[in-house]
Enzyme design. Structure first.
Site: not given
Ligand code: GLU
Length: 431
Positions: A121
Site C-alpha cells: 500500500k
Molecule cells: N485500493 C483497493 C483495495 O484496497 C484496490 C487495490 C488494487 O486493486 O490493487 O483493495
C-alpha cells in the site's frame, strides 16, 4: 478528585487510540488467527512484519510558486505469492501505521480470493481537496519518480484508493513509462480504458460488495426485496454498490457521507442521487430523501449496513447499537477488534473487508493479465469472472468458518495466512 477523573479520561482516550490504530487492529486479528492455525513460530515472525517500508520526502512546486515538501510511503508487506499489489491513498491523516496495516490487508485479501499477488500500500500526506489538478499531477509524478525502483509490473503494482482515481493511475503509468523509455501499461491498474485499463474495473469493488450481499442473503435465507440497506460513504465503492443493490431489488434507505446523510424509508433513487451529486458536488439538498445525521444512520434499523469509506467507523462506542443483521465491509478496516466481539455477541453476520471488498483487486488482477497479454476482454467477461471468484471465495470463507468454529473474519484470516504460509515454506528461506 479532578486529577483522578483526568487520569481516567486519559486512560480511556489511550485505550481508544490503541483500538483505532489500524496496525494494532490488523495485528490482533493476525495473532488470533495464527494461534488457531498453530502457525510455525518462524513463519509467524515472517508474516507478522512488512517486508519493506519506504518513506520519501519530496518537493512539489505549487501553483503560487511556493515549494512544498510532502511525505509519501510505500509498504510492501509480502511478495511471497507474486508481485506486491495495492492502492495509493492521498489524505491529510495518512500515517505509516495505517499504510502498514493496509499493506498487510492486501496480502490477506489477495490470498483470500486466491490471486497471485502479495500485498502493498502507498500513501501521501496531503489534502487533495485543497489542491489543484496541476498540483496533484506534479505530486503524483514526483512520488512515482521517487518510487521508480520500487514499482514495476513484476515487482509492485499500484492502484487507486482513497482520493486517487484513474487519472492518478494514468500519470503514474506515464511517469514510469517515461523513465523506462517504453510504454509499460501493466505497472498500475485502475487506468482509463484506452490506455490499458480493464472494462468493469471502476465498478468492481462495489460490484463485489453487491455479490457479497447476495451471498450473505442466500446463506441466511433472506430475500433482497425484504432488505433495507444503509451505505456509509458514497465514493467509488459506496456509490457503485448502492447502484447495483438497487438494481437487484434491495431497498437502499440511507446514505451517510462526511458532510451529511440522507434517509428515505421507501428507498432512495440511487441513479438520481448520482446525477445530483455530479451536478452539485454533494449528496446534500437532494429532493428524493430527507436529511439525516450520518453517525445515527450507522445504527438505524436496517438489514444490511455497508461501511464503504474509511477505517474505524464501527468501534466499541457504537457497535452495541448497530441494528443491522449483516455487516458488509466495503472499506478497509472499518471495524475495530473491540467492536468485532460486540457484533459477534449480538449475532451480526459479518462479511469482512478482506473478502467483501476484494472485487477491486480481483478486477485489478484481470487488468494486469490483459495488459500483459495485450488482449482485452468484454465487460461481461470481466464481470462474469469477477462474480464467480467472489462467490467461490465467499463459499470458501463461510465453509472454513463453519468447520473451524470461528467467525467469518477469523476464517478469512486463517484461510489467507495458511495460503501465504504454505507458499513461504514451499519457497524456503533464502540465505
Ligand atoms: N485500493 C483497493 C483495495 O484496497 C484496490 C487495490 C488494487 O486493486 O490493487 O483493495
Amino acid at each position: 478528585m479532578a486529577v483522578s477523573i483526568d487520569l481516567e479520561q486519559a486512560a480511556a482516550e489511550a485505550a481508544l487510540d490503541k483500538e483505532m490504530n489500524p496496525w494494532e487492529a490488523q495485528a490482533a486479528r493476525f495473532e488470533f488467527a495464527a494461534k488457531k492455525l498453530d502457525l510455525d513460530a518462524g513463519i509467524w515472525k515472517v508474516l507478522s512484519q512488512p517486508n519493506r517500508e519506504i518513506i520519501v520526502h519530496f518537493p512539489v512546486m505549487m501553483d503560487d510558486g511556493r515549494i512544498e515538501v510532502f511525505t509519501g510511503y510505500r509498504v510492501q508487506h509480502s511478495m511471497a505469492r507474486g508481485p506486491a499489489k495495492g492502492g495509493i491513498r492521498y489524505a491529510p491523516d495518512v500515517s505509516l501505521d495505517e499504510v502498514r496495516a493496509l499493506a498487510s490487508w492486501m496480502t490477506w485479501k489477495c490470498a483470500v480470493v486466491n490471486i497471485p499477488f502479495g500485498g502493498a500500500k502507498g500513501g501521501v500526506i496531503c489534502d487533495p481537496k485543497k489542491m489543484s489538478q496541476g498540483e496533484l499531477e506534479r505530486l503524483t509524478r514526483r512520488y512515482t519518480a521517487e518510487m521508480i525502483d520500487v514499482f514495476g509490473p513484476e515487482k509492485d503494482v499500484p492502484a487507486p484508493d482513497v482520493n486517487t482515481n484513474e487519472q492518478t493511475m494514468a500519470w503514474i503509468m506515464d511517469t514510469y513509462s517515461m523513465h523506462m523509455r517504453q510504454t509499460v501499461t501493466s505497472v498500475v491498474t485502475g487506468k482509463p480504458i484506452n490506455i490499458g485499463g480493464s472494462r468493469g474495473r471502476t465498478a468492481a469493488t462495489g460490484r463485489g460488495v453487491s455479490v457479497a450481499c447476495d451471498q450473505a442473503l442466500q446463506y441466511l435465507g433472506m430475500k433482497p426485496a425484504d432488505c433495507r440497506v444503509v451505505v456509509q460513504g458514497f465514493g467509488n465503492v459506496g456509490s457503485n454498490a448502492a447502484l447495483l443493490l438497487r438494481e437487484k431489488g434491495y431497498k437502499v434507505i440511507g446514505i451517510a457521507e462526511w458532510d451529511g446523510g440522507l434517509y428515505n424509508a421507501d428507498g432512495i433513487n440511487i441513479p438520481m442521487l448520482v446525477e445530483h451529486r455530479k451536478k452539485t458536488g454533494s449528496i446534500r439538498n437532494f429532493s428524493g430523501a430527507s436529511e439525516a445525521n450520518s453517525e445515527e444512520l450507522l445504527t438505524a434499523e436496517c438489514e444490511i449496513l455497508i461501511p464503504a469509506a474509511h477505517e474505524n467507523v464501527i468501534t466499541s462506542r457504537n457497535a452495541g447499537a448497530v441494528k443491522a443483521r449483516i455487516l458488509v465491509e466495503g472499506a478497509n478496516g472499518p471495524t475495530t477488534p473491540a467492536a468485532d466481539s460486540i457484533l459477534e455477541q449480538n449475532g451480526v453476520f459479518v462479511v469482512p473487508d478482506i473478502l467483501a471488498n476484494a472485487g477491486g483487486v480481483t478486477a485489478s488482477y484481470f487488468e494486469w493479465v490483459q495488459d500483459r497479454m495485450g488482449y482485452f476482454w468484454t465487460e461481461d467477461e470481466v464481470n462474469d469472472r469477477l462474480d464467480r471468484l467472489m462467490i467461490q471465495s465467499f463459499q470458501d470463507v463461510v465453509r472454513y468458518a463453519e468447520s473451524h468454529g470461528v467467525n467469518n473474519r477469523i476464517a478469512a484470516y486463517m484461510l489467507a495466512i495458511d495460503r501465504v504460509a504454505y507458499t513461504t515454506k514451499q519457497r524456503g528461506i533464502y540465505a
